[in-house]
Design an enzyme around this catalytic site. Structure first.
Site, PDB file in Angstrom:
ATOM      1  N   ARG A 224      -8.589 -27.555   5.141  1.00 23.31           N
ATOM      2  CA  ARG A 224      -7.761 -27.204   5.482  1.00 23.31           C
ATOM      3  C   ARG A 224      -7.813 -26.212   6.294  1.00 23.31           C
ATOM      4  O   ARG A 224      -7.715 -24.550   6.232  1.00 23.31           O
ATOM      5  CB  ARG A 224      -6.653 -26.156   4.776  1.00 23.31           C
ATOM      6  CG  ARG A 224      -5.289 -25.766   4.163  1.00 23.31           C
ATOM      7  CD  ARG A 224      -4.407 -24.905   3.849  1.00 23.31           C
ATOM      8  NE  ARG A 224      -4.662 -23.939   3.991  1.00 23.31           N
ATOM      9  CZ  ARG A 224      -4.652 -23.036   3.296  1.00 23.31           C
ATOM     10  NH1 ARG A 224      -5.066 -22.378   1.979  1.00 23.31           N
ATOM     11  NH2 ARG A 224      -5.161 -21.624   3.579  1.00 23.31           N
ATOM     12  N   HIS A 228      -2.338 -22.199   4.638  1.00 27.53           N
ATOM     13  CA  HIS A 228      -1.750 -22.813   2.862  1.00 27.53           C
ATOM     14  C   HIS A 228      -0.573 -23.325   3.589  1.00 27.53           C
ATOM     15  O   HIS A 228       0.134 -24.598   3.758  1.00 27.53           O
ATOM     16  CB  HIS A 228      -1.196 -22.025   2.091  1.00 27.53           C
ATOM     17  CG  HIS A 228      -0.655 -23.226   0.908  1.00 27.53           C
ATOM     18  ND1 HIS A 228      -1.008 -23.857   0.310  1.00 27.53           N
ATOM     19  CD2 HIS A 228       0.587 -22.557   0.707  1.00 27.53           C
ATOM     20  CE1 HIS A 228      -0.220 -24.528  -1.315  1.00 27.53           C
ATOM     21  NE2 HIS A 228       0.898 -23.226  -0.533  1.00 27.53           N
ATOM     22  N   TYR A 237      -8.040 -13.869   2.974  1.00 29.12           N
ATOM     23  CA  TYR A 237      -8.549 -14.238   2.126  1.00 29.12           C
ATOM     24  C   TYR A 237     -10.047 -15.119   2.562  1.00 29.12           C
ATOM     25  O   TYR A 237     -11.290 -15.757   1.562  1.00 29.12           O
ATOM     26  CB  TYR A 237      -8.115 -14.675   1.201  1.00 29.12           C
ATOM     27  CG  TYR A 237      -7.250 -16.078   1.029  1.00 29.12           C
ATOM     28  CD1 TYR A 237      -8.162 -17.366   1.945  1.00 29.12           C
ATOM     29  CD2 TYR A 237      -5.592 -16.137   1.660  1.00 29.12           C
ATOM     30  CE1 TYR A 237      -6.702 -17.866   2.285  1.00 29.12           C
ATOM     31  CE2 TYR A 237      -4.736 -17.154   1.626  1.00 29.12           C
ATOM     32  CZ  TYR A 237      -5.940 -18.194   2.190  1.00 29.12           C
ATOM     33  OH  TYR A 237      -4.849 -19.449   2.331  1.00 29.12           O
TER      34      TYR A 237
HETATM   35  C1  LIG Z   1       2.726 -26.389 -11.096  1.00 28.69           C
HETATM   36  C2  LIG Z   1       2.585 -25.704 -10.175  1.00 28.69           C
HETATM   37  N1  LIG Z   1       1.760 -24.388 -10.222  1.00 28.69           N
HETATM   38  C3  LIG Z   1       1.991 -23.481  -9.023  1.00 28.69           C
HETATM   39  C4  LIG Z   1       2.416 -24.149  -8.302  1.00 28.69           C
HETATM   40  C5  LIG Z   1       2.284 -22.801  -6.783  1.00 28.69           C
HETATM   41  N2  LIG Z   1       1.199 -23.188  -5.796  1.00 28.69           N
HETATM   42  C6  LIG Z   1       1.736 -24.432  -4.332  1.00 28.69           C
HETATM   43  S1  LIG Z   1       1.004 -24.872  -2.900  1.00 28.69           S
HETATM   44  C7  LIG Z   1      -0.469 -24.584  -4.569  1.00 28.69           C
HETATM   45  C8  LIG Z   1      -1.752 -24.348  -4.694  1.00 28.69           C
HETATM   46  C9  LIG Z   1      -2.283 -26.209  -5.012  1.00 28.69           C
HETATM   47  O1  LIG Z   1      -3.531 -26.485  -4.090  1.00 28.69           O
HETATM   48  P1  LIG Z   1      -4.057 -27.713  -4.038  1.00 28.69           P
HETATM   49  O2  LIG Z   1      -3.306 -28.234  -5.870  1.00 28.69           O
HETATM   50  O3  LIG Z   1      -5.727 -27.302  -3.629  1.00 28.69           O
HETATM   51  O4  LIG Z   1      -3.174 -28.207  -3.117  1.00 28.69           O
HETATM   52  P2  LIG Z   1      -3.408 -27.576  -1.394  1.00 28.69           P
HETATM   53  O5  LIG Z   1      -2.203 -26.780  -1.013  1.00 28.69           O
HETATM   54  O6  LIG Z   1      -4.300 -27.199  -0.908  1.00 28.69           O
HETATM   55  O7  LIG Z   1      -2.688 -29.209  -0.274  1.00 28.69           O
HETATM   56  C10 LIG Z   1       0.019 -23.321  -5.802  1.00 28.69           C
HETATM   57  C11 LIG Z   1      -0.651 -23.098  -6.720  1.00 28.69           C
HETATM   58  C12 LIG Z   1       3.137 -24.854  -7.632  1.00 28.69           C
HETATM   59  N3  LIG Z   1       3.793 -25.351  -7.046  1.00 28.69           N
HETATM   60  N4  LIG Z   1       3.305 -25.606  -8.803  1.00 28.69           N
END
Ligand SMILES: Cc1ncc(C[n+]2csc(CCOP(=O)(O)OP(=O)(O)O)c2C)c(N)n1
Ligand SMILES: [Mg+2]
Length: 336
Positions: A224, A228, A237
């Site tokens: 990425r 985010h 970070y």
């Molecule tokens: C069940 C849940 N827990 C926490 C969140 C908060 N949250 C939003 S994005 C994220 C990180 C997800 O990372 P990843 O699966 O690696 O996907 P990426 O954003 O890197 O595409 C989190 C923890 C959420 N949306 N849903």
């Protein structure tokens, strides 16, 4: 391959445009996809139109490839609609923000299709999830059901190294693809910035799904490159050195180098691609700023298919709240 390259460039251009629109106050939020173009678009290209795609929030490449255009790509991020497209028309479910939940939707869809149409039905469910999602209980449950019923499902994990500010190394001491094996799911780790490799492994997984061979887990190792979301500051970070090292593996530059060495991509083709990307960005911007604000109470519509007391109460509360603001003449509606 040239067509794939073109689409990757268009995706990057509209991704930048949407980021700019957010900075200018036209979008509430945008999750940039920069760096993941090969993982998303090369796999999307391997799918057949009957395959049903379930994604989280960053998979703008899947929407683009399935034909979503202009303002429809950003409606949700402007907060004016619950979805930018009809999921049934293009076989692409509405974006899912609850991490991992849509892997259950994908497996549920595949189970339903299998019950209704028999085990040899030719369509697969394809769930795009992140490295962080791999830590979710929902995903473990989805994999158990997919493996147990030999369902036509592809779990396409984009390991982009980060789950917001948590590095994948914290969530997985080993390779994510190894986890699939524990569920009895054939699993493969692929260079997610190598468009041709992504295309090849997705084709193989689909072949398995379409012929009754059950699920596959693909771990596409990518990065990425941006924050985010537009609400995040990744300099807090991660290091500039890390970002620079991955910039050298940029999936678009890599495909361009290959196509140039094959004599497929020349300056003229490059100009045509750049013009197409600019046109897509202009279409996105014009459509976005022209979107009308919805009637505020519409947010309660379609939450449930049938009347629901909680929703009705919340709607009434919000209506009273809105009435508390003065109108254009300075009058406030008094609720007796
Ligand atoms: C069940 C849940 N827990 C926490 C969140 C908060 N949250 C939003 S994005 C994220 C990180 C997800 O990372 P990843 O699966 O690696 O996907 P990426 O954003 O890197 O595409 C989190 C923890 C959420 N949306 N849903
Ligand atoms: Mg991630």
């Amino acid at each position: 391959m040239l067509d794939l390259y073109r689409e990757m460039r268009i995706l990057r251009r509209i991704d930048d445009e949407a980021t700019a629109l957010q900075r200018q106050g036209e979008l509430g939020l945008w999750p940039p996809v920069r760096g993941q173009e090969a993982a998303q678009l090369a796999s999307a290209r391997a799918l057949t139109p009957g395959d049903f795609v379930f994604t989280s929030y960053r998979e703008h490449g899947l929407a683009l490839h399935r034909g979503v255009r202009g303002a429809d790509l950003v409606k949700v991020w402007r907060g004016v609609a619950g979805t930018g497209w009809n999921p049934h028309e293009i076989r692409l479910a509405t974006q899912q923000v609850i991490i991992g939940a849509h892997t259950l939707h994908a497996v549920g869809w595949a189970l339903g299709e299998t019950i209704e149409r028999g085990e040899q039905h030719p369509d697969a469910a394809v769930a795009y999830l992140g490295d962080g999602a791999m830590s979710e209980g929902d995903v473990a449950e989805a994999m158990v059901f997919a493996a147990s019923f030999r369902l036509p499902v592809i779990f396409f994990c984009q390991n982009n190294q980060w789950a917001i500010s948590e590095p994948v190394t914290l969530q997985a001491p080993g390779e994510l693809a190894d986890r699939g094996l524990g569920f009895g799911i054939p699993s493969v780790r692929v260079d997610g910035n190598d468009a041709l490799a992504v295309y090849a492994v997705t084709r193989e997984a689909l072949e398995r799904a379409h012929t009754g061979g059950g699920p596959t887990l693909i771990e596409a190792v990518t990065y990425r490159m941006g924050p985010h979301t537009t609400a995040d500051d990744p300099t807090r970070y991660r290091t500039a050195e890390e970002v620079a090292a991955w910039a050298e593996r940029d999936p678009i530059d890599r495909l361009a180098a290959l196509l140039r060495s094959e004599g497929v991509l020349d300056d003229e083709a490059e100009r045509e691609v750049a013009a197409a990307a600019d046109a897509a960005a202009a279409e996105l911007r014009a459509g976005c700023v022209a979107l009308a604000d919805p009637e505020p109470l519409a947010v309660f519509d379609h939450v449930y298919a049938e009347p629901n007391r909680t929703i009705e109460r919340e709607r009434a509360e919000y209506q009273r709240y809105l009435a508390g603001f003065a109108d254009a003449n300075g009058f406030v509606e008094v609720d007796r």
